[in-house]
Design an enzyme around this catalytic site. Structure first.
Site, PDB file in Angstrom:
ATOM      1  N   LYS A  13      -1.381  55.857  28.291  1.00  0.00           N
ATOM      2  CA  LYS A  13      -0.547  55.442  27.150  1.00  0.00           C
ATOM      3  C   LYS A  13      -1.328  55.470  25.831  1.00  0.00           C
ATOM      4  O   LYS A  13      -0.857  55.997  24.848  1.00  0.00           O
ATOM      5  CB  LYS A  13      -0.053  53.995  27.302  1.00  0.00           C
ATOM      6  CG  LYS A  13       0.687  53.655  28.539  1.00  0.00           C
ATOM      7  CD  LYS A  13       1.196  52.215  28.494  1.00  0.00           C
ATOM      8  CE  LYS A  13       0.136  51.153  28.309  1.00  0.00           C
ATOM      9  NZ  LYS A  13      -0.736  50.899  29.451  1.00  0.00           N
ATOM     10  N   ARG A  88       5.213  43.592  27.438  1.00  0.00           N
ATOM     11  CA  ARG A  88       4.723  43.586  28.811  1.00  0.00           C
ATOM     12  C   ARG A  88       5.494  42.586  29.680  1.00  0.00           C
ATOM     13  O   ARG A  88       5.222  42.484  30.865  1.00  0.00           O
ATOM     14  CB  ARG A  88       3.243  43.195  28.832  1.00  0.00           C
ATOM     15  CG  ARG A  88       2.278  44.387  28.855  1.00  0.00           C
ATOM     16  CD  ARG A  88       0.884  43.807  28.713  1.00  0.00           C
ATOM     17  NE  ARG A  88      -0.157  44.558  29.341  1.00  0.00           N
ATOM     18  CZ  ARG A  88      -0.999  45.371  28.686  1.00  0.00           C
ATOM     19  NH1 ARG A  88      -0.864  45.595  27.405  1.00  0.00           N
ATOM     20  NH2 ARG A  88      -1.977  45.966  29.323  1.00  0.00           N
ATOM     21  N   ARG A 127     -13.791  54.998  32.965  1.00  0.00           N
ATOM     22  CA  ARG A 127     -13.429  55.024  31.552  1.00  0.00           C
ATOM     23  C   ARG A 127     -14.519  54.384  30.686  1.00  0.00           C
ATOM     24  O   ARG A 127     -15.098  53.371  31.057  1.00  0.00           O
ATOM     25  CB  ARG A 127     -12.121  54.246  31.386  1.00  0.00           C
ATOM     26  CG  ARG A 127     -11.569  54.260  29.986  1.00  0.00           C
ATOM     27  CD  ARG A 127     -10.116  53.966  29.983  1.00  0.00           C
ATOM     28  NE  ARG A 127      -9.831  52.531  30.022  1.00  0.00           N
ATOM     29  CZ  ARG A 127      -8.614  52.032  29.799  1.00  0.00           C
ATOM     30  NH1 ARG A 127      -7.594  52.833  29.588  1.00  0.00           N
ATOM     31  NH2 ARG A 127      -8.413  50.735  29.847  1.00  0.00           N
ATOM     32  N   ARG A 160     -15.264  48.714  29.285  1.00  0.00           N
ATOM     33  CA  ARG A 160     -14.561  47.468  29.000  1.00  0.00           C
ATOM     34  C   ARG A 160     -14.773  46.498  30.149  1.00  0.00           C
ATOM     35  O   ARG A 160     -14.770  46.908  31.307  1.00  0.00           O
ATOM     36  CB  ARG A 160     -13.061  47.752  28.832  1.00  0.00           C
ATOM     37  CG  ARG A 160     -12.682  48.091  27.415  1.00  0.00           C
ATOM     38  CD  ARG A 160     -11.272  48.583  27.294  1.00  0.00           C
ATOM     39  NE  ARG A 160     -10.267  47.781  27.985  1.00  0.00           N
ATOM     40  CZ  ARG A 160      -8.964  48.013  27.931  1.00  0.00           C
ATOM     41  NH1 ARG A 160      -8.515  49.024  27.210  1.00  0.00           N
ATOM     42  NH2 ARG A 160      -8.111  47.262  28.581  1.00  0.00           N
ATOM     43  N   ARG A 171      -5.190  43.605  37.254  1.00  0.00           N
ATOM     44  CA  ARG A 171      -4.313  44.105  36.180  1.00  0.00           C
ATOM     45  C   ARG A 171      -3.143  44.895  36.756  1.00  0.00           C
ATOM     46  O   ARG A 171      -2.026  44.838  36.249  1.00  0.00           O
ATOM     47  CB  ARG A 171      -5.121  44.979  35.209  1.00  0.00           C
ATOM     48  CG  ARG A 171      -6.076  44.152  34.353  1.00  0.00           C
ATOM     49  CD  ARG A 171      -7.135  45.006  33.697  1.00  0.00           C
ATOM     50  NE  ARG A 171      -6.591  45.889  32.678  1.00  0.00           N
ATOM     51  CZ  ARG A 171      -7.220  46.995  32.259  1.00  0.00           C
ATOM     52  NH1 ARG A 171      -8.357  47.354  32.792  1.00  0.00           N
ATOM     53  NH2 ARG A 171      -6.678  47.722  31.316  1.00  0.00           N
TER      54      ARG A 171
HETATM   55  P1  AMP Z   1      -4.613  46.986  27.185  1.00  0.00           P
HETATM   56  O1  AMP Z   1      -5.679  47.437  26.256  1.00  0.00           O
HETATM   57  O2  AMP Z   1      -3.243  47.314  26.706  1.00  0.00           O
HETATM   58  O3  AMP Z   1      -4.862  47.443  28.611  1.00  0.00           O
HETATM   59  O4  AMP Z   1      -4.677  45.377  27.202  1.00  0.00           O
HETATM   60  C1  AMP Z   1      -5.849  44.716  27.624  1.00  0.00           C
HETATM   61  C2  AMP Z   1      -5.524  43.260  27.919  1.00  0.00           C
HETATM   62  O5  AMP Z   1      -5.028  42.634  26.732  1.00  0.00           O
HETATM   63  C3  AMP Z   1      -4.441  43.013  28.955  1.00  0.00           C
HETATM   64  O6  AMP Z   1      -4.931  43.062  30.283  1.00  0.00           O
HETATM   65  C4  AMP Z   1      -3.964  41.618  28.557  1.00  0.00           C
HETATM   66  O7  AMP Z   1      -4.889  40.637  28.957  1.00  0.00           O
HETATM   67  C5  AMP Z   1      -4.019  41.689  27.037  1.00  0.00           C
HETATM   68  N1  AMP Z   1      -2.739  42.191  26.472  1.00  0.00           N
HETATM   69  C6  AMP Z   1      -2.542  43.353  25.788  1.00  0.00           C
HETATM   70  N2  AMP Z   1      -1.256  43.484  25.434  1.00  0.00           N
HETATM   71  C7  AMP Z   1      -0.614  42.397  25.906  1.00  0.00           C
HETATM   72  C8  AMP Z   1       0.747  41.967  25.900  1.00  0.00           C
HETATM   73  N3  AMP Z   1       1.712  42.714  25.324  1.00  0.00           N
HETATM   74  N4  AMP Z   1       1.037  40.789  26.494  1.00  0.00           N
HETATM   75  C9  AMP Z   1       0.093  40.021  27.064  1.00  0.00           C
HETATM   76  N5  AMP Z   1      -1.203  40.379  27.136  1.00  0.00           N
HETATM   77  C10 AMP Z   1      -1.559  41.557  26.569  1.00  0.00           C
END
Ligand code: AMP
Length: 212
Positions: A13, A88, A127, A160, A171
């Site tokens: 994404k 989400r 990654r 990360r 996750r």
């Molecule tokens: P991402 O970079 O999108 O994979 O997000 C990394 C982490 O940020 C996720 O595993 C959540 O802990 C938090 N996070 C990101 N976006 C959201 C969201 N829309 N709602 C809740 N937590 C989020």
């Protein structure tokens, strides 16, 4: 155009949102990047979010809804934007509907990135991410030109904390439990466009562009 990129972690994404953003000028609004920005800046919000993120859990709905509410008011969002990693949960999706309605805006497309969990685990463990510009690389399939250095800005690449195997499983579980219901939610609104996210970055991009 306003679109949502919906899919499990590692489905591409973020990569595709960046490419589309560069091509069309719609900003990429990644709640994950915003939260990591807060962690780096040492804000109160960042401190609160960090332990949840490190465990692979979701940050509270009110925090991410507030961030998106503020961000979509910025002038660079006036011609549209790409939501990457938001919403989400159903609560976030309902809140987004309200925010858009209040601004007389319409959600145009929801791209569902479809990919099996096994592929995601190998993608995510390899990654590497640039902390400065959030560019992403992969040690096998998309290595940087210089080991561990970002091609774009020359900063060091890191793994990360939430890309470790243990946190990835968590996750993915959270995705299936809390986020995948959004596929049905947006199917009911006739907004879903399914994308085969196992294909190459270039082919996925071409397929997205064909659906815009
Ligand atoms: P991402 O970079 O999108 O994979 O997000 C990394 C982490 O940020 C996720 O595993 C959540 O802990 C938090 N996070 C990101 N976006 C959201 C969201 N829309 N709602 C809740 N937590 C989020």
């Amino acid at each position: 155009m306003i679109s949502i990129f919906l899919g499990p972690p590692g489905s591409g994404k973020g990569t595709q949102a960046k490419r589309l953003s560069n091509l069309k000028g719609w900003p990429q609004l990644s709640t994950g990047d915003m939260l990591r920005g807060n962690i780096q800046a040492g804000t109160k919000l960042g401190l609160e979010a960090k332990s949840l993120m490190d465990q692979g859990l979701l940050v509270s709905d009110s925090v991410v809804i507030g961030m998106i509410d503020e961000r979509i008011n910025a002038s660079d969002c006036s011609n549209g934007f790409i939501l990457d990693g938001f919403p989400r949960t159903i609560i976030q999706a309902d809140a987004l509907n309200e925010l858009l309605e209040l601004k007389n805006l319409k959600l145009n497309r929801v791209f569902e990135f479809s990919i099996p969990d096994e592929v995601l685990i190998s993608r995510l463990t390899g990654r590497r991410t640039c902390l400065k510009c959030s560019s992403m690389f992969h040690i096998v399939s998309a290595p940087p030109k210089i080991f561990n250095i970002c091609d774009k800005c020359g900063s060091e690449l890191v793994q990360r904390q939430d890309d470790s195997e243990e946190v990835i499983s968590k996750r993915l579980k959270v995705y299936h439990q809390q986020t995948s219901a959004l596929v049905q939610y947006y199917s009911d609104k006739n907004l879903i466009k399914k994308i085969d996210a196992t294909l190459s970055v270039e082919v996925v991009e071409k397929n997205i562009l064909a659906l815009i």
